[in-house]
Structures are given as structure tokens and as C-alpha cells.
Design a protein around this motif. Structure first.
Motif, PDB file in Angstrom:
ATOM      1  N   ASN A   1       2.368   3.553   9.994  1.00 47.89           N
ATOM      2  CA  ASN A   1       2.756   4.944  10.419  1.00 47.89           C
ATOM      3  C   ASN A   1       3.248   5.561   9.234  1.00 47.89           C
ATOM      4  O   ASN A   1       2.940   6.821   8.783  1.00 47.89           O
ATOM      5  N   LEU A   2       4.155   4.951   8.286  1.00 48.81           N
ATOM      6  CA  LEU A   2       4.930   5.323   6.975  1.00 48.81           C
ATOM      7  C   LEU A   2       3.757   5.670   6.001  1.00 48.81           C
ATOM      8  O   LEU A   2       3.493   6.568   5.154  1.00 48.81           O
ATOM      9  N   TRP A   3       2.634   4.595   6.046  1.00 44.17           N
ATOM     10  CA  TRP A   3       1.504   4.883   4.991  1.00 44.17           C
ATOM     11  C   TRP A   3       0.764   6.156   5.381  1.00 44.17           C
ATOM     12  O   TRP A   3       0.285   6.832   4.588  1.00 44.17           O
ATOM     13  N   LEU A   4       0.542   6.339   6.669  1.00 44.87           N
ATOM     14  CA  LEU A   4      -0.153   7.523   7.198  1.00 44.87           C
ATOM     15  C   LEU A   4       0.561   8.699   6.676  1.00 44.87           C
ATOM     16  O   LEU A   4      -0.145   9.883   6.386  1.00 44.87           O
TER      17      LEU A   4
ATOM     18  N   GLU B   1      11.305   3.576   6.194  1.00 50.58           N
ATOM     19  CA  GLU B   1      11.841   5.025   5.361  1.00 50.58           C
ATOM     20  C   GLU B   1      11.426   4.388   4.044  1.00 50.58           C
ATOM     21  O   GLU B   1      11.326   3.428   3.219  1.00 50.58           O
ATOM     22  N   THR B   2      11.176   5.770   3.386  1.00 50.88           N
ATOM     23  CA  THR B   2      10.761   5.701   1.755  1.00 50.88           C
ATOM     24  C   THR B   2      12.043   6.462   1.346  1.00 50.88           C
ATOM     25  O   THR B   2      12.958   6.839   1.926  1.00 50.88           O
ATOM     26  N   PHE B   3      12.100   6.093  -0.188  1.00 45.38           N
ATOM     27  CA  PHE B   3      13.384   6.472  -0.954  1.00 45.38           C
ATOM     28  C   PHE B   3      13.215   8.199  -1.065  1.00 45.38           C
ATOM     29  O   PHE B   3      14.171   8.599  -1.118  1.00 45.38           O
ATOM     30  N   SER B   4      12.134   8.803  -0.812  1.00 42.34           N
ATOM     31  CA  SER B   4      11.945  10.166  -0.729  1.00 42.34           C
ATOM     32  C   SER B   4      12.327  10.937   0.540  1.00 42.34           C
ATOM     33  O   SER B   4      12.211  12.114   0.563  1.00 42.34           O
ATOM     34  N   GLY B   5      12.648  10.075   1.600  1.00 41.52           N
ATOM     35  CA  GLY B   5      13.221  10.454   2.619  1.00 41.52           C
ATOM     36  C   GLY B   5      12.153  10.790   4.058  1.00 41.52           C
ATOM     37  O   GLY B   5      12.709  11.233   4.866  1.00 41.52           O
ATOM     38  N   ILE B   6      10.907  10.005   3.829  1.00 40.46           N
ATOM     39  CA  ILE B   6      10.192  10.119   4.998  1.00 40.46           C
ATOM     40  C   ILE B   6      10.575   8.827   5.909  1.00 40.46           C
ATOM     41  O   ILE B   6      10.657   7.763   5.389  1.00 40.46           O
TER      42      ILE B   6
ATOM     43  N   ALA C   1       0.747  -1.254  -0.032  1.00 36.79           N
ATOM     44  CA  ALA C   1       0.089   0.152   0.034  1.00 36.79           C
ATOM     45  C   ALA C   1       0.941   1.327  -0.054  1.00 36.79           C
ATOM     46  O   ALA C   1       0.423   2.360  -0.406  1.00 36.79           O
ATOM     47  N   CYS C   2       2.156   1.110   0.555  1.00 37.01           N
ATOM     48  CA  CYS C   2       3.099   2.416   0.621  1.00 37.01           C
ATOM     49  C   CYS C   2       3.273   2.815  -0.764  1.00 37.01           C
ATOM     50  O   CYS C   2       3.830   3.756  -1.044  1.00 37.01           O
ATOM     51  N   GLY C   3       3.433   1.755  -1.605  1.00 36.52           N
ATOM     52  CA  GLY C   3       3.823   1.968  -3.223  1.00 36.52           C
ATOM     53  C   GLY C   3       5.331   1.764  -3.545  1.00 36.52           C
ATOM     54  O   GLY C   3       6.204   1.425  -2.406  1.00 36.52           O
ATOM     55  N   LYS C   4       5.714   2.399  -4.534  1.00 41.31           N
ATOM     56  CA  LYS C   4       7.363   2.084  -5.068  1.00 41.31           C
ATOM     57  C   LYS C   4       8.132   2.970  -4.328  1.00 41.31           C
ATOM     58  O   LYS C   4       9.208   2.677  -4.306  1.00 41.31           O
ATOM     59  N   ASP C   5       7.578   3.880  -3.510  1.00 49.69           N
ATOM     60  CA  ASP C   5       8.523   4.668  -2.732  1.00 49.69           C
ATOM     61  C   ASP C   5       8.925   4.210  -1.351  1.00 49.69           C
ATOM     62  O   ASP C   5       9.959   4.566  -0.827  1.00 49.69           O
TER      63      ASP C   5
END
Length: 75
Positions: free
Chosen positions: A67-70, A48-53, A28-32
Motif C-alpha cells: 500500500n505504501l508503494w501504491l 512509513e516514508t521519510f517524506s511523511g507518507i 521498489a519503494c526506493g530510498k524514501d
């Protein structure tokens, strides 16, 4: 993969609560989505995401990715 428990719960008042599995949360978080990890010193989880979250200080890997998805979907 190991045994999976049902991903839903029927409450006494007839409501059904859905609990996604970790792999569903990651999808659900996707490709990031980049990774989920556990701190060997504290035992806490982060994601962590590739975009830095960055999400830290979670009790479980599921909590970290949820929490990352949120964070990704706060708008």
C-alpha cells in the motif's frame, strides 16, 4: 533468511500471477522507504516514508508496504 515459497502462481486458465517478497516491495519503494512496524496492541502493521507518507491498519507487513508503494506511485 528463511525458506521462500515460489513468488508466482499459475491459474487454471494459464495466467501467471506474481507475488513479490517483502524485501522486493521495500526495494521498489526506493530510498524514501523508512520502516515497517507492527502495533503491539492491535497486531496491525504500518509503513512509513521519510517524506511523511504513512500507511496504517494493515493485516500483514506485505500489505502495508504494498500500500505504501501504491501511495508513492499513484500518479
Amino acid at each position: 533468511m528463511g525458506f521462500k515459497y515460489p513468488s508466482y502462481y499459475d491459474t487454471s486458465d494459464g495466467d501467471i500471477i506474481y507475488f513479490p517478497f517483502l524485501e522486493e516491495l521495500i526495494e521498489a519503494c526506493g530510498k524514501d522507504f523508512n520502516f515497517v512496524c507492527r502495533n503491539k496492541d492491535t497486531g496491525q502493521f504500518g509503513a512509513e516514508t521519510f517524506s511523511g507518507i504513512v500507511i496504517t491498519k494493515c493485516k500483514t507487513s506485505d500489505e502495508a508496504v504494498a500500500n505504501l508503494w501504491l501511495a508513492l506511485n499513484k500518479n
